[in-house]
Design a protein around this motif. Structure first.
Motif, PDB file in Angstrom:
ATOM      1  N   GLN A  64       1.008  -1.142  -0.068  1.00  0.00           N
ATOM      2  CA  GLN A  64      -0.056   0.074   0.012  1.00  0.00           C
ATOM      3  C   GLN A  64       0.860   1.263   0.179  1.00  0.00           C
ATOM      4  O   GLN A  64       1.919   1.391   0.721  1.00  0.00           O
ATOM      5  CB  GLN A  64      -0.985  -0.008   1.227  1.00  0.00           C
ATOM      6  N   VAL A  65       0.660   2.153  -0.999  1.00  0.00           N
ATOM      7  CA  VAL A  65       1.343   3.285  -0.963  1.00  0.00           C
ATOM      8  C   VAL A  65       0.286   4.354  -1.259  1.00  0.00           C
ATOM      9  O   VAL A  65      -0.338   4.433  -2.266  1.00  0.00           O
ATOM     10  CB  VAL A  65       2.325   3.452  -1.971  1.00  0.00           C
ATOM     11  N   ASP A  66       0.148   5.629  -0.227  1.00  0.00           N
ATOM     12  CA  ASP A  66      -0.715   6.601  -0.598  1.00  0.00           C
ATOM     13  C   ASP A  66      -2.263   6.150  -0.727  1.00  0.00           C
ATOM     14  O   ASP A  66      -3.048   6.698  -1.485  1.00  0.00           O
ATOM     15  CB  ASP A  66      -0.455   7.408  -1.661  1.00  0.00           C
ATOM     16  N   GLY A  67      -2.639   5.022  -0.047  1.00  0.00           N
ATOM     17  CA  GLY A  67      -4.149   4.601  -0.177  1.00  0.00           C
ATOM     18  C   GLY A  67      -4.186   3.690  -1.214  1.00  0.00           C
ATOM     19  O   GLY A  67      -5.136   2.815  -1.323  1.00  0.00           O
ATOM     20  N   GLU A  68      -3.316   3.580  -2.301  1.00  0.00           N
ATOM     21  CA  GLU A  68      -3.352   2.594  -3.351  1.00  0.00           C
ATOM     22  C   GLU A  68      -2.668   1.425  -3.018  1.00  0.00           C
ATOM     23  O   GLU A  68      -1.508   1.112  -2.449  1.00  0.00           O
ATOM     24  CB  GLU A  68      -2.727   3.316  -4.612  1.00  0.00           C
ATOM     25  N   GLN A  69      -3.495   0.201  -3.283  1.00  0.00           N
ATOM     26  CA  GLN A  69      -2.923  -1.263  -2.926  1.00  0.00           C
ATOM     27  C   GLN A  69      -2.682  -1.901  -4.170  1.00  0.00           C
ATOM     28  O   GLN A  69      -3.442  -1.800  -5.176  1.00  0.00           O
ATOM     29  CB  GLN A  69      -4.181  -1.775  -2.133  1.00  0.00           C
ATOM     30  N   PHE A  70      -1.669  -2.824  -4.212  1.00  0.00           N
ATOM     31  CA  PHE A  70      -1.323  -3.640  -5.373  1.00  0.00           C
ATOM     32  C   PHE A  70      -0.617  -4.846  -4.921  1.00  0.00           C
ATOM     33  O   PHE A  70      -0.069  -4.693  -3.875  1.00  0.00           O
ATOM     34  CB  PHE A  70      -0.435  -2.883  -6.525  1.00  0.00           C
ATOM     35  N   PRO A  71      -0.972  -6.001  -5.604  1.00  0.00           N
ATOM     36  CA  PRO A  71      -0.070  -7.263  -5.161  1.00  0.00           C
ATOM     37  C   PRO A  71       1.239  -7.201  -5.532  1.00  0.00           C
ATOM     38  O   PRO A  71       1.832  -6.739  -6.545  1.00  0.00           O
ATOM     39  CB  PRO A  71      -0.995  -8.179  -6.151  1.00  0.00           C
ATOM     40  N   VAL A  72       2.150  -8.028  -4.632  1.00  0.00           N
ATOM     41  CA  VAL A  72       3.443  -8.138  -4.891  1.00  0.00           C
ATOM     42  C   VAL A  72       3.717  -9.592  -4.479  1.00  0.00           C
ATOM     43  O   VAL A  72       3.082 -10.334  -3.783  1.00  0.00           O
ATOM     44  CB  VAL A  72       4.460  -7.091  -3.971  1.00  0.00           C
ATOM     45  N   GLU A  83       8.122  10.962   1.079  1.00  0.00           N
ATOM     46  CA  GLU A  83       6.698  11.252   1.364  1.00  0.00           C
ATOM     47  C   GLU A  83       5.629  10.430   1.366  1.00  0.00           C
ATOM     48  O   GLU A  83       4.415  10.398   1.773  1.00  0.00           O
ATOM     49  CB  GLU A  83       6.365  12.658   0.845  1.00  0.00           C
ATOM     50  N   GLY A  84       5.870   9.136   0.436  1.00  0.00           N
ATOM     51  CA  GLY A  84       4.810   8.161   0.219  1.00  0.00           C
ATOM     52  C   GLY A  84       4.422   7.602   1.636  1.00  0.00           C
ATOM     53  O   GLY A  84       5.285   6.992   2.465  1.00  0.00           O
ATOM     54  N   LYS A  85       3.185   7.151   1.772  1.00  0.00           N
ATOM     55  CA  LYS A  85       2.646   6.498   2.983  1.00  0.00           C
ATOM     56  C   LYS A  85       2.509   4.959   2.775  1.00  0.00           C
ATOM     57  O   LYS A  85       1.758   4.857   1.917  1.00  0.00           O
ATOM     58  CB  LYS A  85       1.427   6.947   3.565  1.00  0.00           C
ATOM     59  N   ARG A  86       3.316   4.339   3.481  1.00  0.00           N
ATOM     60  CA  ARG A  86       3.422   2.772   2.928  1.00  0.00           C
ATOM     61  C   ARG A  86       3.504   1.867   4.159  1.00  0.00           C
ATOM     62  O   ARG A  86       3.409   2.133   5.269  1.00  0.00           O
ATOM     63  CB  ARG A  86       4.841   2.734   2.277  1.00  0.00           C
TER      64      ARG A  86
END
Length: 127
Positions: A64-72, A83-86
């Motif tokens: 999750q970065v800045d509210g956006e979620q993606f699979p890893v 500054e990215g919220k992670r």
């Protein structure tokens, strides 16, 4: 848990381990972290001046970065600006292990290019 070899001894990772100082790194911090299935990193965080590169070495999860979620999954690399919220969560059935390299953002100049910084030495290899 994963066993890593370093200077002819093996250490086992449990949780999070910072290695930059132990390795004598002067321009970056390195950390390994293992998350068990269902575990997350525990909090969102940012940095004042440091970028981070996250290398997923084993397992799978959601980043999750800045509210956006993606699979890893194993082999993924994620770069996050200071500054990215992670945060990271293990969404798989096995342990997720990652390597994080943290370094000062915007520290490299054109003079730091791998093509101009490296020196090929005219010396024999002594294996």
């Amino acid at each position: 848990m994963i066993c890593y070899m370093y200077r002819n001894f093996c250490f086992t990772l449990k949780g999070k381990v910072f290695l930059g100082q132990a390795l004598g790194a002067t321009g970056a911090e390195l950390s390994f972290q293992t998350l068990v299935p269902g575990q997350d990193s525990g909090f969102l965080h940012t940095h004042k001046t440091h970028e981070e590169l996250y290398f997923i070495l084993r397992g799978e999860g959601t980043y999750q970065v800045d509210g956006e979620q993606f699979p890893v999954k194993e082999g993924a690399v994620v770069r996050v600006a200071p500054e990215g919220k992670r945060a990271l969560k293990n969404t798989g059935k096995e342990n997720l292990t990652m390597l994080c390299i943290q370094y000062k953002a915007n520290a490299f100049t054109d003079a730091d290019s791998p093509m101009t910084d490296g020196n090929i030495l005219n010396e024999p290899l002594n294996w």
